[in-house]
Design a protein around this motif. Structure first.
Motif, PDB file in Angstrom:
ATOM      1  N   PRO A 105       0.749  -1.153  -0.024  1.00 62.53           N
ATOM      2  CA  PRO A 105      -0.105  -0.012  -0.120  1.00 62.53           C
ATOM      3  C   PRO A 105       0.711   1.432  -0.048  1.00 62.53           C
ATOM      4  CG  PRO A 105       0.049  -0.754   2.339  1.00 62.53           C
ATOM      5  CD  PRO A 105       0.861  -1.884   1.171  1.00 62.53           C
ATOM      6  N   PHE A 106       1.782   1.443  -0.883  1.00 58.23           N
ATOM      7  CA  PHE A 106       2.564   2.405  -0.975  1.00 58.23           C
ATOM      8  C   PHE A 106       1.720   3.819  -1.257  1.00 58.23           C
ATOM      9  CE2 PHE A 106       5.581  -0.577  -2.425  1.00 58.23           C
ATOM     10  CZ  PHE A 106       6.441  -0.572  -1.360  1.00 58.23           C
ATOM     11  N   ASP A 107       2.147   5.148  -0.502  1.00 62.58           N
ATOM     12  CA  ASP A 107       1.478   6.298  -0.994  1.00 62.58           C
ATOM     13  C   ASP A 107       1.930   6.755  -2.119  1.00 62.58           C
ATOM     14  OD1 ASP A 107      -0.329   6.986   1.537  1.00 62.58           O
ATOM     15  OD2 ASP A 107       1.675   6.659   2.516  1.00 62.58           O
ATOM     16  N   TYR A 108       3.149   6.632  -2.510  1.00 65.33           N
ATOM     17  CA  TYR A 108       3.803   6.933  -3.737  1.00 65.33           C
ATOM     18  C   TYR A 108       5.066   6.069  -4.106  1.00 65.33           C
ATOM     19  CZ  TYR A 108       7.085   9.245  -0.523  1.00 65.33           C
ATOM     20  OH  TYR A 108       8.175   9.579   0.293  1.00 65.33           O
ATOM     21  N   VAL A 109       5.256   6.187  -5.170  1.00 60.60           N
ATOM     22  CA  VAL A 109       6.551   5.383  -5.659  1.00 60.60           C
ATOM     23  C   VAL A 109       7.413   6.435  -6.557  1.00 60.60           C
ATOM     24  CG1 VAL A 109       7.591   3.458  -6.952  1.00 60.60           C
ATOM     25  CG2 VAL A 109       5.331   3.336  -5.863  1.00 60.60           C
ATOM     26  N   ILE A 110       8.620   6.786  -6.193  1.00 60.99           N
ATOM     27  CA  ILE A 110       9.540   7.622  -6.848  1.00 60.99           C
ATOM     28  C   ILE A 110      10.397   6.562  -7.751  1.00 60.99           C
ATOM     29  CG2 ILE A 110      11.759   8.979  -6.713  1.00 60.99           C
ATOM     30  CD1 ILE A 110      10.880   9.566  -4.025  1.00 60.99           C
ATOM     31  N   GLY A 111      10.372   6.920  -9.204  1.00 62.08           N
ATOM     32  CA  GLY A 111      10.997   6.341 -10.202  1.00 62.08           C
ATOM     33  C   GLY A 111      12.349   7.048 -10.346  1.00 62.08           C
ATOM     34  N   SER A 112      13.277   6.333 -10.334  1.00 61.54           N
ATOM     35  CA  SER A 112      14.845   6.787 -10.680  1.00 61.54           C
ATOM     36  C   SER A 112      15.499   6.221 -11.493  1.00 61.54           C
ATOM     37  CB  SER A 112      15.519   6.991  -9.243  1.00 61.54           C
ATOM     38  OG  SER A 112      15.007   7.749  -8.504  1.00 61.54           O
ATOM     39  N   VAL A 113      15.967   6.900 -12.496  1.00 62.07           N
ATOM     40  CA  VAL A 113      16.962   6.083 -13.445  1.00 62.07           C
ATOM     41  C   VAL A 113      18.522   6.367 -12.820  1.00 62.07           C
ATOM     42  CG1 VAL A 113      18.091   6.217 -15.630  1.00 62.07           C
ATOM     43  CG2 VAL A 113      15.644   6.668 -15.713  1.00 62.07           C
ATOM     44  N   HIS A 114      18.893   5.143 -12.536  1.00 57.48           N
ATOM     45  CA  HIS A 114      20.241   5.209 -11.746  1.00 57.48           C
ATOM     46  C   HIS A 114      21.374   4.293 -12.849  1.00 57.48           C
ATOM     47  CE1 HIS A 114      17.971   5.215  -7.831  1.00 57.48           C
ATOM     48  NE2 HIS A 114      18.805   6.432  -7.606  1.00 57.48           N
ATOM     49  N   SER A 115      21.148   4.096 -13.638  1.00 53.96           N
ATOM     50  CA  SER A 115      22.089   3.235 -14.512  1.00 53.96           C
ATOM     51  C   SER A 115      21.627   3.264 -16.139  1.00 53.96           C
ATOM     52  CB  SER A 115      21.770   1.598 -14.426  1.00 53.96           C
ATOM     53  OG  SER A 115      22.669   0.985 -15.278  1.00 53.96           O
ATOM     54  N   VAL A 116      22.536   3.668 -16.889  1.00 61.03           N
ATOM     55  CA  VAL A 116      22.368   3.870 -18.205  1.00 61.03           C
ATOM     56  C   VAL A 116      23.501   2.860 -19.030  1.00 61.03           C
ATOM     57  CG1 VAL A 116      22.709   5.656 -20.321  1.00 61.03           C
ATOM     58  CG2 VAL A 116      21.865   6.163 -18.069  1.00 61.03           C
ATOM     59  N   ASP A 117      22.943   2.202 -20.059  1.00 61.37           N
ATOM     60  CA  ASP A 117      23.878   1.340 -20.861  1.00 61.37           C
ATOM     61  C   ASP A 117      24.511   0.501 -19.909  1.00 61.37           C
ATOM     62  OD1 ASP A 117      23.213   2.575 -23.325  1.00 61.37           O
ATOM     63  OD2 ASP A 117      24.460   3.763 -23.124  1.00 61.37           O
ATOM     64  N   GLY A 118      24.007   0.161 -18.615  1.00 60.64           N
ATOM     65  CA  GLY A 118      24.791  -0.960 -17.856  1.00 60.64           C
ATOM     66  C   GLY A 118      25.492  -0.352 -16.749  1.00 60.64           C
ATOM     67  N   ASN A 119      25.949   0.994 -16.852  1.00 63.09           N
ATOM     68  CA  ASN A 119      26.925   1.796 -15.798  1.00 63.09           C
ATOM     69  C   ASN A 119      25.964   2.691 -15.007  1.00 63.09           C
ATOM     70  OD1 ASN A 119      29.310   0.630 -16.808  1.00 63.09           O
ATOM     71  ND2 ASN A 119      28.972   1.917 -18.604  1.00 63.09           N
ATOM     72  N   SER A 120      26.537   2.877 -13.688  1.00 59.27           N
ATOM     73  CA  SER A 120      25.965   3.901 -12.704  1.00 59.27           C
ATOM     74  C   SER A 120      26.103   5.342 -13.242  1.00 59.27           C
ATOM     75  CB  SER A 120      26.398   3.622 -11.492  1.00 59.27           C
ATOM     76  OG  SER A 120      25.975   4.963 -10.512  1.00 59.27           O
ATOM     77  N   ILE A 121      24.766   6.027 -13.081  1.00 58.35           N
ATOM     78  CA  ILE A 121      25.054   7.305 -13.557  1.00 58.35           C
ATOM     79  C   ILE A 121      26.070   8.202 -12.680  1.00 58.35           C
ATOM     80  CG2 ILE A 121      22.600   7.303 -14.508  1.00 58.35           C
ATOM     81  CD1 ILE A 121      21.738   8.896 -12.015  1.00 58.35           C
ATOM     82  N   GLU A 148      10.698   7.204 -20.799  1.00 60.20           N
ATOM     83  CA  GLU A 148      10.185   5.889 -20.663  1.00 60.20           C
ATOM     84  C   GLU A 148       9.467   5.393 -19.530  1.00 60.20           C
ATOM     85  OE1 GLU A 148      11.656   1.467 -21.686  1.00 60.20           O
ATOM     86  OE2 GLU A 148      12.172   3.112 -23.102  1.00 60.20           O
ATOM     87  N   SER A 149      10.151   5.932 -18.504  1.00 53.69           N
ATOM     88  CA  SER A 149       9.700   5.870 -17.129  1.00 53.69           C
ATOM     89  C   SER A 149       8.270   6.522 -16.862  1.00 53.69           C
ATOM     90  CB  SER A 149      10.797   6.106 -16.154  1.00 53.69           C
ATOM     91  OG  SER A 149      10.984   7.502 -15.912  1.00 53.69           O
ATOM     92  N   ALA A 150       8.508   7.578 -17.116  1.00 56.75           N
ATOM     93  CA  ALA A 150       7.165   8.331 -17.193  1.00 56.75           C
ATOM     94  C   ALA A 150       6.002   7.792 -17.662  1.00 56.75           C
ATOM     95  CB  ALA A 150       7.287   9.961 -17.640  1.00 56.75           C
ATOM     96  N   ARG A 151       5.995   7.223 -19.071  1.00 54.68           N
ATOM     97  CA  ARG A 151       5.214   6.569 -19.829  1.00 54.68           C
ATOM     98  C   ARG A 151       4.674   5.233 -19.111  1.00 54.68           C
ATOM     99  NH1 ARG A 151       7.880   8.741 -24.188  1.00 54.68           N
ATOM    100  NH2 ARG A 151       9.291   6.720 -24.542  1.00 54.68           N
ATOM    101  N   SER A 152       5.677   4.484 -18.157  1.00 58.91           N
ATOM    102  CA  SER A 152       5.220   3.212 -17.730  1.00 58.91           C
ATOM    103  C   SER A 152       4.149   3.183 -16.764  1.00 58.91           C
ATOM    104  CB  SER A 152       6.508   2.713 -16.945  1.00 58.91           C
ATOM    105  OG  SER A 152       6.533   3.580 -15.700  1.00 58.91           O
ATOM    106  N   GLY A 153       3.706   4.365 -16.109  1.00 54.61           N
ATOM    107  CA  GLY A 153       2.585   4.365 -15.273  1.00 54.61           C
ATOM    108  C   GLY A 153       2.793   3.856 -13.982  1.00 54.61           C
ATOM    109  N   MET A 154       4.134   3.546 -13.610  1.00 54.10           N
ATOM    110  CA  MET A 154       4.424   2.880 -12.425  1.00 54.10           C
ATOM    111  C   MET A 154       4.588   3.947 -11.215  1.00 54.10           C
ATOM    112  SD  MET A 154       7.249   0.383 -13.946  1.00 54.10           S
ATOM    113  CE  MET A 154       7.806  -0.255 -12.397  1.00 54.10           C
ATOM    114  N   PHE A 155       4.728   5.280 -11.695  1.00 55.31           N
ATOM    115  CA  PHE A 155       5.410   6.188 -10.587  1.00 55.31           C
ATOM    116  C   PHE A 155       4.546   7.391 -10.639  1.00 55.31           C
ATOM    117  CE2 PHE A 155       9.099   4.429 -12.980  1.00 55.31           C
ATOM    118  CZ  PHE A 155       9.329   3.387 -12.111  1.00 55.31           C
ATOM    119  N   GLN A 156       4.554   8.157  -9.371  1.00 54.98           N
ATOM    120  CA  GLN A 156       3.822   9.408  -9.065  1.00 54.98           C
ATOM    121  C   GLN A 156       5.081  10.359  -9.252  1.00 54.98           C
ATOM    122  OE1 GLN A 156       3.065   6.620  -6.823  1.00 54.98           O
ATOM    123  NE2 GLN A 156       1.461   6.511  -8.603  1.00 54.98           N
TER     124      GLN A 156
END
Length: 269
Positions: A105-121, A148-156
């Motif tokens: 029952p999460f109040d919100y989920v933060i979506g973060s891109v931490h990796s690009v092309d297999g490497n940490s940002i 793409e993460s915005a379009r996923s519908g997973m995050f607020q």
């Protein structure tokens, strides 16, 4: 209404203190609302805890949720404790993350891109030897993933949307206005908020995420904004919150938002 939606604790392996410590720090800082939002486990790995110094073990997730909900009841009337989580966005594992997080029952989920092309940002060595075209390609892919993460519908909320500059300040000098605008336009269309995240002050870039330039573009596209200290130690809870609010007003924002039971709550600046 003072809030901070982005805090971590010992379970992730690279933060200090318990959840209670962050709640008490929020009370001391004068917050009305504090969101607990530790890193999701690495669900895409077969290991129980693939990266012990980055994210909690899979079996810890249920205990994390139970602890936050118990403290939410304990602190009722003193501070509103919200159950959040910061989720990585890996396209290849998106459905697994979506299904797993939907069970809580999460109040919100933060979506973060931490990796690009297999490497940490945050890996500054990733930039070594890259020419201008390769640098631009890396930045373009970063913002493509954010869109793409915005379009996923997973995050607020989308987390720290220019954090790739964290340990490589020159990232901001790589010109990619089209890619940034496309990401911001997508975020607006999808009705998500971006956070102003003050943890940039703990990295080489200093300051906060995102830059004023991006915030100005976000306002142009009608993107909502939220606030998170991204505290990894209790003393950073609500860090620079008042300065962020003042700067947002200077830029032209009239309000910011937080989420409770996945519903947006608007607060005037």
């Amino acid at each position: 209404m003072n809030f901070d939606l982005h805090t971590h604790h010992f379970r992730c392996g690279h933060a200090d203190g318990s959840i209670r410590d962050y709640i008490e720090a929020g009370i001391t800082a004068g917050l009305d609302v504090i969101g607990i939002s530790d890193h999701t486990p690495y669900f895409g790995s077969p290991s129980e805890q693939a990266f012990p110094r980055i994210a909690m073990a899979k079996s810890e997730l249920v205990h994390y949720v139970e602890e936050v909900l118990a403290l939410q009841k304990e602190y009722e009337g003193r501070i509103d404790v919200l159950l959040g989580i910061e989720s990585d966005y890996f396209p290849e594992h998106a459905e697994l993350y979506r299904k797993t997080l939907a069970a809580y029952p999460f109040d919100y989920v933060i979506g973060s891109v931490h990796s690009v092309d297999g490497n940490s940002i945050f890996n500054k060595s990733r930039w070594k030897g890259l020419g201008p075209k390769q640098q631009l390609a890396a930045k373009a892919e970063y913002y493509r993933l954010i869109a793409e993460s915005a379009r996923s519908g997973m995050f607020q909320i989308l987390g720290h949307i220019d954090a790739m500059k964290g340990n490589y300040p020159q990232f901001s000098e790589i010109s990619a206005p089209r890619e940034i605008d496309e990401a911001l336009s997508t975020i607006s269309e999808c009705g998500l908020a971006i956070e102003i995240n003050t943890s940039g002050g703990t990295k080489l870039c200093g300051g906060w995420y995102p830059s004023d330039e991006i915030l100005e573009r976000a306002l142009h596209f009608g993107v909502e904004v939220s606030f998170g200290s991204d505290a990894h130690k209790p003393s950073r809870v609500a860090d620079q919150r008042n300065s962020v609010a003042a700067r947002l007003k200077e830029i032209g924002f009239k309000h910011w938002v937080y989420y409770k039971r996945r519903e947006k709550i608007t607060v005037g600046l």
